[in-house]
Each structure stands twice: as C-alpha cells, then as structure tokens.
Design an enzyme around this catalytic site. Sequence first.
Site, PDB file in Angstrom:
ATOM      1  N   GLU A  94       0.836  -1.190   0.000  1.00 62.91           N
ATOM      2  CA  GLU A  94       0.000   0.000   0.000  1.00 62.91           C
ATOM      3  C   GLU A  94       0.875   1.246   0.000  1.00 62.91           C
ATOM      4  O   GLU A  94       1.945   1.271   0.608  1.00 62.91           O
ATOM      5  CB  GLU A  94      -0.923  -0.009   1.220  1.00 62.91           C
ATOM      6  CG  GLU A  94      -1.917  -1.153   1.130  1.00 62.91           C
ATOM      7  CD  GLU A  94      -2.965  -1.166   2.231  1.00 62.91           C
ATOM      8  OE1 GLU A  94      -4.079  -1.624   1.943  1.00 62.91           O
ATOM      9  OE2 GLU A  94      -2.693  -0.741   3.364  1.00 62.91           O
ATOM     10  N   CYS A 107       3.534   8.653   0.670  1.00 66.79           N
ATOM     11  CA  CYS A 107       4.052   7.772   1.727  1.00 66.79           C
ATOM     12  C   CYS A 107       4.273   6.407   1.074  1.00 66.79           C
ATOM     13  O   CYS A 107       3.338   5.752   0.622  1.00 66.79           O
ATOM     14  CB  CYS A 107       3.032   7.700   2.859  1.00 66.79           C
ATOM     15  SG  CYS A 107       3.575   6.651   4.205  1.00 66.79           S
ATOM     16  N   CYS A 114       6.775  -6.368   7.343  1.00 71.02           N
ATOM     17  CA  CYS A 114       7.882  -5.767   8.104  1.00 71.02           C
ATOM     18  C   CYS A 114       8.307  -6.747   9.177  1.00 71.02           C
ATOM     19  O   CYS A 114       7.480  -7.450   9.753  1.00 71.02           O
ATOM     20  CB  CYS A 114       7.419  -4.462   8.748  1.00 71.02           C
ATOM     21  SG  CYS A 114       8.748  -3.575   9.612  1.00 71.02           S
ATOM     22  N   CYS A 118       6.713  -3.928  15.766  1.00 70.39           N
ATOM     23  CA  CYS A 118       6.430  -2.892  16.764  1.00 70.39           C
ATOM     24  C   CYS A 118       5.009  -3.083  17.310  1.00 70.39           C
ATOM     25  O   CYS A 118       4.082  -3.411  16.570  1.00 70.39           O
ATOM     26  CB  CYS A 118       6.591  -1.510  16.149  1.00 70.39           C
ATOM     27  SG  CYS A 118       8.296  -1.230  15.632  1.00 70.39           S
ATOM     28  N   CYS A 121       1.886  -1.274  15.637  1.00 66.49           N
ATOM     29  CA  CYS A 121       1.787  -1.183  14.177  1.00 66.49           C
ATOM     30  C   CYS A 121       1.206  -2.448  13.550  1.00 66.49           C
ATOM     31  O   CYS A 121       1.674  -3.558  13.810  1.00 66.49           O
ATOM     32  CB  CYS A 121       3.170  -0.920  13.596  1.00 66.49           C
ATOM     33  SG  CYS A 121       3.173  -0.750  11.815  1.00 66.49           S
ATOM     34  N   CYS A 337      -0.943   6.211   9.811  1.00 66.73           N
ATOM     35  CA  CYS A 337       0.296   5.577  10.269  1.00 66.73           C
ATOM     36  C   CYS A 337      -0.006   4.278  10.998  1.00 66.73           C
ATOM     37  O   CYS A 337      -0.865   4.232  11.873  1.00 66.73           O
ATOM     38  CB  CYS A 337       1.041   6.474  11.250  1.00 66.73           C
ATOM     39  SG  CYS A 337       1.428   8.068  10.599  1.00 66.73           S
TER      40      CYS A 337
END
Length: 359
Positions: A94, A107, A114, A118, A121, A337
């Site tokens: 995305e 962005c 990933c 975290c 996230c 975010c």
Amino acid sequence: MTPDRHDLAELEPAELEARLEDTGCERFHARQIYRWIHKGAVTDFGGMTNLSRPLRAQLDSTFVVSTPRIVSDETSTDGTRKLALQLADERRIESVFIPDTPSMTFCISTQVGCAMSCGCCLTGKMGLVRNLTAGEIVGQVRVLAEATGLLDAPFNIVLMGMGEPLHNYDNTMKALRMLHSQHGLAVSPRRVTLSTVGIIPGLERLAREPLMPNLAVSLHATTDEQRTALVPPNRRYPLADLLAACRSFPLKKRNRITFEYVMLDEVNDTPEDARRLVKLLAGIKAKVNLIPLNPAPGIPFSRPSDERVNRFAQFLADRHITVSVRKSRGQDIRAACGQLIVEGGIKKTAAQQMAMLLG
Ligand code: SAH
C-alpha cells in the site's frame, strides 16, 4: 517475480546505458528510455515515440518494464488517498497520497510486510514477506505521481509506508538515486524523509551517503524497558547507542532529526516521559513529532485525549524543543500511520493456525 535480468525498471541510468550498449543500442537512447519510463511513466516501448520503430520492436522483444498495478484506490473524506498496488509476483503493498497544501506527500513502502514487530503497528503483525526491489520502490512513486497528476510537479516522499527502510538498505538507497536522476523525476533528497526504528549499522552507512535524505527516528519511549516492549529492535540497539548515533549523525545546516513519538494513553504520555524525553534529546539537533495512536483491532493501546497530548507537547515546547502533533490522515480508509496492511496478510500464530485447522 519478474525475470529482472530483462527488467529495465530496475536499472539506474548508468546500468541502463551499459545494458542497452550490450544490445547494440546507441548510448543516448538510454537517456531517452530512462526519461520515458521514469519521467513520462511510459512503460510500453511502443509508446516511446522518439525511438525508431525497429528499435521499439527490438526493445519490446528483449526487455520488460515492470510497474506496480493499481488494484484499489480509495479516497478518504480528508482527501488522503490510499492505493493498493500489485507487484509482478502478485504480492501487494500500500502507498498513500497525502494532499497537504502547499506540499504534496507520497508515503511509500520499502518492504512487503515488516520484520520489526512494533507493538503499535499493524504492518508488523504481517511479518516480513520480502524486500521491495529498487524498481518497485521507484515504481510506487511513478504510479502515485501519475495517478495524482504530479509527474511534472514537486512532491515530498516519506519512507513511512510498510517496512523498515534500513532493513532493505541497498534497494532503498538505489531507489533514491534513481528518483534523484535528472533524467527521471529529479527528486531532491531534501524532499525525502527516511523513517527508521533505528538500526544503528544502517544509520552509520546512511551517514556516509552522498545523497542524504532527511532522517526521522521512531523513538516512542524513553526507557529501554518500555522501548524494547514497543519497538523490539531496541534490544539490539538500545537508547543510549541509538541516541549517540543520532548525536554524531551529519546534518546540513538548519537541518534536524525528527523523532517520532507515538502517544499511547497512560503508557508513554506522562509528565515523567516528557521529562526523560527532554533529557534524552539534549545535544541533538532534534524536533519531535508526536503521533497520537491510530487505534486498530489487535493493537492493545488507546489514543490519549487531546488534553494529554497537548500537555506533553507544551512541556517540550517550554523547554525549547520544536514539537508538532501529526494530524491523523485517512483513518476511515485505514491509510493512517501504522494501519497499512494487506488483506490476508496477518501472520497467524501457531495456535491460531491450529484453531483454524480444527475449526
Ligand atoms: N519502519 C519505519 C517506517 C514506518 S514509519 C519506522 O518505524 O520508522 C511509520 C510510523 O508510524 C512509525 O513512526 C511508526 O512507529 C508509526 N506508527 C505505527 N503504528 C502506529 C499507530 N497505530 N498509530 C500511529 N502511528 C503508528
């Protein structure tokens, strides 16, 4: 994946020249072709109208130019636009367009998924599927610029989409070089911000790069115990070492490192946290970007009240730290975010997999 031996989308200008020379093609054609691909977003050789027909036919039979394909395109009530892009191997990523005047911002993702995990996230919940290639990173920018009519206009790039850019260092830096090329979109590194959890060897390499983007560090906590819980790479690269690397990071005049700080209600938003943060940043040319949490299912934190956020911000401002509060954009389309994730992408735990098999 595409047979990248023949994929011109992956090549920097000098590589493109060399590759085309191998096929007996004139050198200056390489520039024209780079320009068509990267500045004109023309990836079909037939459309490269300043090349001769025989050359176009020859290129067409020898090479491809992969480009991420838009598979969904949603616009938020606030104008933020989220594109899901499909890559040559059908993986999806995305990318987000944030139309904040006066500057338009893309962005961009650097990985599918990933590996950083975290705590706040959603992308981290997918685990790492694979790195993006340089061509795929550049391709996102090209697709966004074309979709938003900005191929000929200035825009900013934040490497704040899916993935950890310093965990895909070579491809990310190659992508920045390709974007910077005057034969392509000529994106100045001053318009690019690389955001990282703080992988120190990557920061040390970055410090020596000739093309240096702005740096943002996802700090999120002021003690090692809490930061390790929220940003697991902190175990390997603890606060003292990370901040020492930031302190010695070469910055141009008037440039500063942005420290991103996701605010989690009654977790890291107390007056003690603010006090520790001021101490940690002493001696660093820093600015702080507070990001009130964008809540999501499966994220075990909540967003603090505006009052708590403002109190925290005021504490920093009173101590002469430049502070901003990031507006949450595109929450209604999950473009904010920490909300980028692709359908079916969540890595299931062994127990969940077992439950699915049994149920
Ligand atoms: N891996 C890099 C690039 C991603 S940037 C990095 O972590 O810096 C995305 C930013 O959004 C990071 O600062 C990240 O910590 C933050 N973020 C993650 N989840 C969030 C959430 N739920 N709400 C608000 N910000 C979040």
